[in-house]
Write a protein that holds these residues in place. Structure first.
Motif, PDB file in Angstrom:
ATOM      1  N   ILE A 162     -18.034 -33.798 -38.240  1.00 33.29           N
ATOM      2  CA  ILE A 162     -17.578 -32.616 -37.502  1.00 33.29           C
ATOM      3  C   ILE A 162     -16.850 -31.673 -38.454  1.00 33.29           C
ATOM      4  N   VAL A 163     -15.986 -32.231 -39.301  1.00 35.78           N
ATOM      5  CA  VAL A 163     -15.238 -31.422 -40.267  1.00 35.78           C
ATOM      6  C   VAL A 163     -16.206 -30.706 -41.207  1.00 35.78           C
ATOM      7  N   TYR A 164     -17.204 -31.434 -41.716  1.00 31.97           N
ATOM      8  CA  TYR A 164     -18.190 -30.821 -42.617  1.00 31.97           C
ATOM      9  C   TYR A 164     -18.986 -29.738 -41.891  1.00 31.97           C
ATOM     10  N   GLY A 165     -19.384 -30.024 -40.659  1.00 30.56           N
ATOM     11  CA  GLY A 165     -20.156 -29.050 -39.898  1.00 30.56           C
ATOM     12  C   GLY A 165     -19.387 -27.767 -39.648  1.00 30.56           C
ATOM     13  N   VAL A 166     -18.097 -27.903 -39.303  1.00 27.05           N
ATOM     14  CA  VAL A 166     -17.265 -26.713 -39.067  1.00 27.05           C
ATOM     15  C   VAL A 166     -17.062 -25.946 -40.365  1.00 27.05           C
ATOM     16  N   ALA A 167     -16.818 -26.668 -41.456  1.00 22.35           N
ATOM     17  CA  ALA A 167     -16.539 -26.014 -42.738  1.00 22.35           C
ATOM     18  C   ALA A 167     -17.764 -25.294 -43.296  1.00 22.35           C
ATOM     19  N   THR A 168     -18.966 -25.798 -43.003  1.00 20.99           N
ATOM     20  CA  THR A 168     -20.185 -25.231 -43.578  1.00 20.99           C
ATOM     21  C   THR A 168     -21.053 -24.519 -42.554  1.00 20.99           C
ATOM     22  N   GLU A 169     -20.584 -24.462 -41.296  1.00 22.60           N
ATOM     23  CA  GLU A 169     -21.320 -23.817 -40.211  1.00 22.60           C
ATOM     24  C   GLU A 169     -22.688 -24.466 -39.997  1.00 22.60           C
TER      25      GLU A 169
END
Length: 432
Positions: A162-169
């Motif tokens: 989730i953190v990676y997805g939010v950070a990289t859209e």
């Protein structure tokens, strides 16, 4: 002043702040301000205000505290104990016997908690005393627990994805689905290693002396039904497109509360404790994400990521050469920072380099999580090692030695998804 000099100065400032014990989120914000004040021409206050506000009300991010709460509820309920009781009767005749409870128990709990530390704490609290009492070798007990608990970072719903997805859209749903096959691959590798060790040295595995009938095994398996229904409900709704990850997380919390109360041993006081713990963890992660977003914006103003990506392009590194360098870099960084901090600290700088050589950012997210998993069992700041040390009181270096074979298996997993990227991409590509 050249970009390498600026980058070296900023890296030195960050290391000084982290070594001084400053919170990661505050270190990121302070570093961003230093970059804006000394190496960019931008209104610092305006950039700070707009970035923090813009990254503090993301609907995608709402899934994070919900999945954390779901894991906290299960951690305090009898459902976690039921997993051990449901799995144990089926493993009596398998090479390695009850050591597989650590592997399979961690895999199942990872699929409902999303947290590596919560997985290690929950399964370790059940399995370590039981396995030690039955005479299983301590090194394999600790190693299987430390290694398998890292699955909490990969098997969806994963907090770090989730953190990676939010950070990289990136799409959270596609990242979750991409983590399924690599997670199952690691489960098979861990179980295979345990079985191989048992076949090579059969005397180290005690004979249980207890044999269950098929009826007794099926009766014990009923304890697994609530947890399996929770996993199917959450992941099935995401994969079929019925619910977004945020919606599925809300459904998962409701189901977890209902199952926890129905199983007994879970009261309102436990629910309050779960809420408070989930709130603290969620605030910490959200604070780090806001600091990382501010750092990413400030780095953009300095032009370092853009110039770094262009420089990498002129070197004409192959994707494999870049991944080899990044693997060493992330493992070293993971020796000093937790997984979420590694992701948010590096994403804004690394991603342009990755895109410059044509690496799929969805695949790279799973690769990154696998490498961060390795850092969870790497001293001196492997979070799983600290959790297991706290549970058992055993010296952290002994725990690290026991986990070393699983570090090697994780490295092998990185090589496999690099050689066969379809392991990661086939399920996301099959989604609607």
């Amino acid at each position: 002043m050249s970009d390498p000099v600026i980058f070296s100065i900023l890296l030195g400032v960050l290391l000084v702040m982290l070594a001084a014990g400053l919170w990661v989120a505050l270190s990121l914000m302070a570093l961003a301000l230093v970059a804006l004040v000394f190496f960019a021409n931008a209104p610092q206050g305006l950039v700070l205000a707009t970035t923090l506000w813009g990254n503090s009300h993301s609907w995608t991010l709402a899934a994070l505290p919900l999945f954390i709460l779901m894991g906290e509820i299960l951690l305090r309920s009898r459902l976690s104990n039921d997993m051990f009781s449901g799995l144990a009767p089926w493993l009596g005749r398998v090479p390695g016997r009850l050591l597989h409870v650590n592997v399979l128990g961690c895999a199942i709990f990872a699929a409902v908690s999303g947290s590596s530390a919560a997985t290690a704490a929950t399964i370790g609290r059940m399995s370590v005393p039981e396995l030690e009492a039955r005479g299983y070798p301590q090194s394999l007990i600790l190693g299987t627990l430390a290694g398998s608990a890292t699955l909490g970072l990969l098997i969806p719903p994963s907090i770090i994805l989730i953190v990676y997805g939010v950070a990289t859209e990136q799409s959270i749903a596609r990242l979750f689905v991409a983590g399924i096959l690599p997670g199952l691959m690691l489960v098979a590798m861990f179980a295979g290693y345990v079985g191989l060790r048992a076949l090579m040295s059969p005397t180290i595995i005690p004979d249980e002396g207890v044999h269950y009938t098929v009826r007794q095994k099926l009766a014990a398996s009923r304890r697994l039904i609530p947890v399996m229904l929770l996993i199917i409900g959450v992941m099935g709704s995401i994969y079929t497109g019925v619910a977004s990850p945020t919606d599925a997380a809300a459904v998962g919390v409701v189901l977890a509360v209902g199952l926890a109360f129905a199983s007994g041993g879970f009261g309102w006081r436990d629910l309050l404790a779960a809420l408070m713990s989930a709130t603290r963890t969620s605030c910490m992660i959200a604070f780090i994400l806001m600091g990382a977003a501010f750092l990413a914006i400030s780095m953009g103003f300095t032009g370092i990521p853009r110039n770094l990506a262009a420089w990498i392009g002129t070197m004409e590194l192959s994707p494999y050469a870049l991944l080899a360098v990044l693997t060493v870099f992330f493992i070293v960084l993971g020796c000093f920072l937790d997984g979420i901090s590694v992701v948010v600290l590096t994403t804004s700088i690394i991603l342009p380099m990755v895109q410059a050589v044509g690496i799929d950012t969805l695949w790279f997210g799973i690769y990154l999580v696998l490498v961060v998993e390795m850092s969870q069992i790497t001293p001196p700041v492997g979070f799983n090692l600290f959790v297991i040390q706290g549970l058992t009181g055993i010296d952290i270096l002994r725990v690290a030695r026991a986990a070393l074979p699983f570090f090697g298996l994780l490295l092998l997993g990185v090589l496999l998804i690099t050689m066969f990227p379809a392991i990661v991409t086939v399920l996301p590509n099959a989604m609607g």
